[in-house]
Scaffold this active site. Structure first.
Site, short mmCIF file in Angstrom:
data_model
loop_
_atom_site.label_atom_id
_atom_site.label_comp_id
_atom_site.label_asym_id
_atom_site.label_seq_id
_atom_site.Cartn_x
_atom_site.Cartn_y
_atom_site.Cartn_z
N GLN A 117 23.33 -2.10 -4.49
CA GLN A 117 23.08 -1.52 -3.16
C GLN A 117 22.95 -2.58 -2.07
OE1 GLN A 117 19.43 0.32 -4.84
NE2 GLN A 117 18.49 -0.11 -2.85
N GLU B 130 0.81 -1.21 0.00
CA GLU B 130 0.00 0.00 0.00
C GLU B 130 0.85 1.27 0.00
OE1 GLU B 130 -3.11 2.58 -0.20
OE2 GLU B 130 -3.06 0.42 -0.61
N GLY B 131 2.05 1.21 0.58
CA GLY B 131 2.93 2.37 0.50
C GLY B 131 3.29 2.70 -0.93
N HIS B 132 3.60 1.66 -1.71
CA HIS B 132 3.89 1.89 -3.14
C HIS B 132 2.63 2.36 -3.87
CE1 HIS B 132 7.04 -1.27 -2.15
NE2 HIS B 132 7.76 -0.27 -2.59
N SER C 271 8.58 -3.86 2.26
CA SER C 271 8.60 -5.18 1.65
C SER C 271 9.32 -6.19 2.53
CB SER C 271 9.28 -5.12 0.28
OG SER C 271 8.61 -4.21 -0.57
N LYS D 23 9.66 7.45 3.94
CA LYS D 23 10.11 6.41 4.88
C LYS D 23 11.63 6.26 4.83
CE LYS D 23 9.59 2.06 3.69
NZ LYS D 23 10.97 1.48 3.71
#
Length: 227
Positions: A61, A32-34, A187, A150
């Site tokens: 990374q 839901e953040g995406h 995630s 975030k």
């Protein structure tokens, strides 16, 4: 709306949006953040613009012993979520598409900002992050790119890179989306055991407590000044 899956930059460059192109950058395993990023991108792009969601797990990374191999890859589910949130395109290139000559010898350095906080315990992480963000910005050619607040240090570094290197792209930070218990959506939350999840909540709870205490003190000072 049907979301189109593209694998190469050539396919993406063949599309010419009538309006602005807004890009939401992700490593997949969307939640839901995406979705909030994508919906915000849709608003910024407008009805004539185009929303592109990048899905790429960037090997540069990840440090030694980190979770590159087991990082969740859920492209089919990602496509469904992206479509529901209003994306026109999911751009999911291969490692060879992003790094055609193999691991790049020339990279973008994060400088002193990348050596603090998270960077102090993950050497080279932010160099790898900025390198892939720089490449994906070139490959997707957006007018605006969206990142979650975030990852505050990441957002600050991307903004600095875009300014210092004259990318000419607007960077928009989108507020953090949290689960019902206050844990920021991520995630990687699926990795947490119940005990680890309780421990993870301590940080946000402490921050919220500090915020509330500060607000209460400011209210008392304002009341004192008024009297």
């Amino acid at each position: 709306m049907t979301t189109t899956l593209l694998r190469t930059a050539g396919e993406l460059h063949a599309r010419v949006p009538a309006g602005r192109r807004a890009v939401a950058m992700t490593m997949g395993a969307l939640h839901e953040g995406h979705a909030t990023l994508i919906r915000t991108a849709r608003e910024l792009a407008g009805p004539d613009g185009e929303v592109v969601v990048t899905v790429f797990v960037n090997p540069l990374q990840f440090g030694a012993g980190e979770d590159l191999d087991r990082y969740p890859r859920t492209l089919e589910a990602d496509l469904k979520l992206a479509e529901q949130a209003g994306a026109d395109v999911v751009f999911a290139p291969s490692v060879e598409e992003v790094y055609p000559g193999g691991e790049p010898q020339v990279r973008i350095g994060a400088g002193p900002m990348g050596e603090r906080l998270e960077g102090a315990t993950r050497p080279g992480h932010f160099d790898g992050m900025l390198t892939v963000v720089g490449k994906l910005l070139h490959l997707t050619r957006p007018d605006v790119a969206l990142f979650g607040q975030k990852d505050a240090q990441q957002l600050a570094l991307v903004r600095r890179m875009v300014r210092d290197l004259n990318f000419g792209i607007e960077i928009v930070g989108v507020p953090t989306v949290r689960e019902e218990d206050g844990l920021a959506l991520s995630s990687r939350n699926r990795y947490l055991s119940p005990g680890e999840r309780r421990t993870a909540l301590a940080l946000s709870q402490a921050l919220f407590a500090g915020r509330d205490r500060h607000a209460a003190q400011e209210a008392l000072r304002a009341r004192a000044r008024a009297t």
